[in-house]
Write a protein that holds these residues in place. Sequence first.
Motif, PDB file in Angstrom:
ATOM      1  N   VAL A 181      30.875 101.333 140.442  1.00  0.00           N
ATOM      2  CA  VAL A 181      31.431 101.647 139.190  1.00  0.00           C
ATOM      3  C   VAL A 181      31.501 103.072 139.117  1.00  0.00           C
ATOM      4  O   VAL A 181      32.483 103.438 138.306  1.00  0.00           O
ATOM      5  N   ALA A 182      30.440 103.679 139.294  1.00  0.00           N
ATOM      6  CA  ALA A 182      30.333 105.226 139.037  1.00  0.00           C
ATOM      7  C   ALA A 182      31.359 105.918 140.212  1.00  0.00           C
ATOM      8  O   ALA A 182      32.085 106.761 139.566  1.00  0.00           O
ATOM      9  N   VAL A 183      31.610 105.521 141.261  1.00  0.00           N
ATOM     10  CA  VAL A 183      32.557 105.999 142.196  1.00  0.00           C
ATOM     11  C   VAL A 183      33.931 105.992 141.756  1.00  0.00           C
ATOM     12  O   VAL A 183      34.740 106.975 141.686  1.00  0.00           O
ATOM     13  N   VAL A 184      34.302 104.689 141.305  1.00  0.00           N
ATOM     14  CA  VAL A 184      35.595 104.539 140.825  1.00  0.00           C
ATOM     15  C   VAL A 184      36.112 105.246 139.538  1.00  0.00           C
ATOM     16  O   VAL A 184      36.994 106.043 139.489  1.00  0.00           O
ATOM     17  N   SER A 185      35.022 105.500 138.702  1.00  0.00           N
ATOM     18  CA  SER A 185      35.357 105.819 137.300  1.00  0.00           C
ATOM     19  C   SER A 185      35.223 107.577 137.598  1.00  0.00           C
ATOM     20  O   SER A 185      36.152 108.214 137.036  1.00  0.00           O
ATOM     21  N   SER A 186      34.574 108.029 138.306  1.00  0.00           N
ATOM     22  CA  SER A 186      34.573 109.498 138.971  1.00  0.00           C
ATOM     23  C   SER A 186      35.841 109.763 139.476  1.00  0.00           C
ATOM     24  O   SER A 186      36.442 110.718 139.135  1.00  0.00           O
ATOM     25  N   LEU A 187      36.140 108.990 140.216  1.00  0.00           N
ATOM     26  CA  LEU A 187      37.701 109.233 140.841  1.00  0.00           C
ATOM     27  C   LEU A 187      38.679 109.382 140.048  1.00  0.00           C
ATOM     28  O   LEU A 187      39.641 110.150 139.967  1.00  0.00           O
ATOM     29  N   ILE A 188      38.888 108.238 139.039  1.00  0.00           N
ATOM     30  CA  ILE A 188      39.815 108.104 137.831  1.00  0.00           C
ATOM     31  C   ILE A 188      39.759 109.296 137.120  1.00  0.00           C
ATOM     32  O   ILE A 188      40.659 110.088 136.772  1.00  0.00           O
ATOM     33  N   ARG A 189      38.471 109.987 136.820  1.00  0.00           N
ATOM     34  CA  ARG A 189      38.206 111.170 135.999  1.00  0.00           C
ATOM     35  C   ARG A 189      38.824 112.477 136.690  1.00  0.00           C
ATOM     36  O   ARG A 189      39.353 113.329 135.797  1.00  0.00           O
ATOM     37  N   LEU A 190      38.707 112.199 137.828  1.00  0.00           N
ATOM     38  CA  LEU A 190      39.182 113.542 138.669  1.00  0.00           C
ATOM     39  C   LEU A 190      40.613 113.496 138.782  1.00  0.00           C
ATOM     40  O   LEU A 190      41.108 114.523 139.321  1.00  0.00           O
ATOM     41  N   GLY A 191      41.274 112.576 138.280  1.00  0.00           N
ATOM     42  CA  GLY A 191      42.740 112.469 138.116  1.00  0.00           C
ATOM     43  C   GLY A 191      43.217 111.764 139.601  1.00  0.00           C
ATOM     44  O   GLY A 191      44.402 112.027 139.721  1.00  0.00           O
ATOM     45  N   LYS A 192      42.420 111.132 140.306  1.00  0.00           N
ATOM     46  CA  LYS A 192      42.948 110.719 141.455  1.00  0.00           C
ATOM     47  C   LYS A 192      43.667 109.325 141.226  1.00  0.00           C
ATOM     48  O   LYS A 192      43.438 108.585 140.284  1.00  0.00           O
ATOM     49  N   ASN A 193      44.741 108.977 141.967  1.00  0.00           N
ATOM     50  CA  ASN A 193      45.371 107.610 141.577  1.00  0.00           C
ATOM     51  C   ASN A 193      44.391 106.796 142.499  1.00  0.00           C
ATOM     52  O   ASN A 193      44.173 106.901 143.481  1.00  0.00           O
ATOM     53  N   VAL A 194      43.956 105.689 141.883  1.00  0.00           N
ATOM     54  CA  VAL A 194      43.164 104.473 142.259  1.00  0.00           C
ATOM     55  C   VAL A 194      44.025 103.350 142.405  1.00  0.00           C
ATOM     56  O   VAL A 194      44.459 103.053 141.238  1.00  0.00           O
ATOM     57  N   VAL A 195      43.921 102.744 143.476  1.00  0.00           N
ATOM     58  CA  VAL A 195      44.334 101.318 143.598  1.00  0.00           C
ATOM     59  C   VAL A 195      43.566 100.199 144.285  1.00  0.00           C
ATOM     60  O   VAL A 195      42.861 100.697 145.208  1.00  0.00           O
ATOM     61  N   PHE A 196      43.586  99.093 143.982  1.00  0.00           N
ATOM     62  CA  PHE A 196      42.967  98.130 144.516  1.00  0.00           C
ATOM     63  C   PHE A 196      43.785  97.048 145.335  1.00  0.00           C
ATOM     64  O   PHE A 196      44.807  96.431 144.576  1.00  0.00           O
ATOM     65  N   VAL A 197      43.646  96.836 146.395  1.00  0.00           N
ATOM     66  CA  VAL A 197      44.289  96.085 147.502  1.00  0.00           C
ATOM     67  C   VAL A 197      43.313  94.913 148.008  1.00  0.00           C
ATOM     68  O   VAL A 197      42.545  94.984 148.967  1.00  0.00           O
ATOM     69  N   THR A 198      43.733  93.754 147.429  1.00  0.00           N
ATOM     70  CA  THR A 198      42.957  92.608 147.922  1.00  0.00           C
ATOM     71  C   THR A 198      43.615  91.490 148.398  1.00  0.00           C
ATOM     72  O   THR A 198      44.763  90.990 147.883  1.00  0.00           O
ATOM     73  N   ASN A 199      43.266  90.850 149.617  1.00  0.00           N
ATOM     74  CA  ASN A 199      43.904  89.645 150.059  1.00  0.00           C
ATOM     75  C   ASN A 199      43.612  88.524 149.281  1.00  0.00           C
ATOM     76  O   ASN A 199      43.886  87.189 149.788  1.00  0.00           O
ATOM     77  N   ASN A 200      42.525  88.615 148.306  1.00  0.00           N
ATOM     78  CA  ASN A 200      42.184  87.523 147.600  1.00  0.00           C
ATOM     79  C   ASN A 200      43.443  86.879 146.638  1.00  0.00           C
ATOM     80  O   ASN A 200      43.654  87.475 145.739  1.00  0.00           O
ATOM     81  N   CYS A 201      43.774  85.789 147.021  1.00  0.00           N
ATOM     82  CA  CYS A 201      45.222  85.361 146.319  1.00  0.00           C
ATOM     83  C   CYS A 201      44.839  84.310 145.307  1.00  0.00           C
ATOM     84  O   CYS A 201      45.835  83.516 144.619  1.00  0.00           O
ATOM     85  N   THR A 202      43.441  84.015 145.004  1.00  0.00           N
ATOM     86  CA  THR A 202      43.174  82.740 144.113  1.00  0.00           C
ATOM     87  C   THR A 202      43.450  83.133 142.718  1.00  0.00           C
ATOM     88  O   THR A 202      43.346  82.206 141.675  1.00  0.00           O
ATOM     89  N   ARG A 203      43.575  84.393 142.172  1.00  0.00           N
ATOM     90  CA  ARG A 203      43.813  84.749 140.771  1.00  0.00           C
ATOM     91  C   ARG A 203      44.864  85.298 140.428  1.00  0.00           C
ATOM     92  O   ARG A 203      45.218  86.330 141.367  1.00  0.00           O
TER      93      ARG A 203
END
Length: 304
Positions: A43-65
């Motif tokens: 949680v802290a890593v993701v929000s720190s990256l976003i706060r630093l202005g990085k583009n963050v995306v999530f790439v998941t193979n889970n197709c169930t939702r």
Amino acid sequence: FGFKGCQKIGGAQIRSLLAAKDFILFDCDGVIWNGEKAIAGAVAVVSSLIRLGKNVVFVTNNCTRPRENYVHKFCRLGFTDVMLEQIFSSSYCSALYLRDVVQVRGQVFVIGCDGLRRELQEAGVPCLEDADEPNATIFDCALAPDVKAVLVGHDDKMTFLKLAKASCYLRDPDCLFLATDNDPWHPLSSGRILPGSGSLTAALEVASGRKATVIGKPSRFMFECISSQFSGVDPAQCLMIGDRLQTDMLFGSNCGLDTVLTLTGVSQMEEAQEYSNSQLTSHRSLVPDYVVDTIADFLPAFDE
Ligand code: PLP
Ligand code: CA
């Protein structure tokens, strides 16, 4: 240059790696969560990256939702600053492929969970409503005349009848054969495993004598979806972080991205090193550039 590394990195090296990248692609299961449990520090890593202005995306193979369920899951696990636009799942990308790339005319026969069907419907892709025929068999069930694609994903209600119907639809060479992803299996926290979409796709490949087009990682298509929705995505400025060599690291290689393997999921260091020492070129693309024990190793990089 280009010699792949398996290089274990920490502190200062992670800091300079992140400084060189403006786009961070995260795999989900095994990297930022395991099932319903967030990985410590994620949680802290993701929000720190976003706060630093990085583009963050999530790439998941889970197709169930569908994607909106992911927004809820992110929230529930404490990732409160993740938005729908950052989520690229194999179900969402399958919907984009059917709608925008092949522009399917006719209905799609779906082997998969309700979430996959919902994602397709949201994109306006017509899915065949599988009629409830409790006692039907392949000898007497109805087959729709206008099925133009069969899409296979993880299906926890897989039946012989679905497999049989899909095999019949695929006799028509104009009917496309797609798979959300080709993952063979997934670990459960109990130590048991869950067969993945790939195991169902394999059954249908044998029955039909055809090969499915795979939408999810390691196929490049998910990266094309990201590139088309964000401006100025440069592979050289992207970092792919994942836990599985055959999906995430290969996806990174296929798309020209630097890769980081985290050891909190499926693949371990020994396997990565075996591929690294192999003479086969096909094995080289499974080798991560960098390795960390856990995503929490990124935390010191954000210290002032
Ligand atoms: N598909 C299913 C059905 C899963 O349960 C999982 C992991 O839990 C995955 C795919 C893999 O997801 P990811 O690509 O986020 O590791
Ligand atoms: Ca994973």
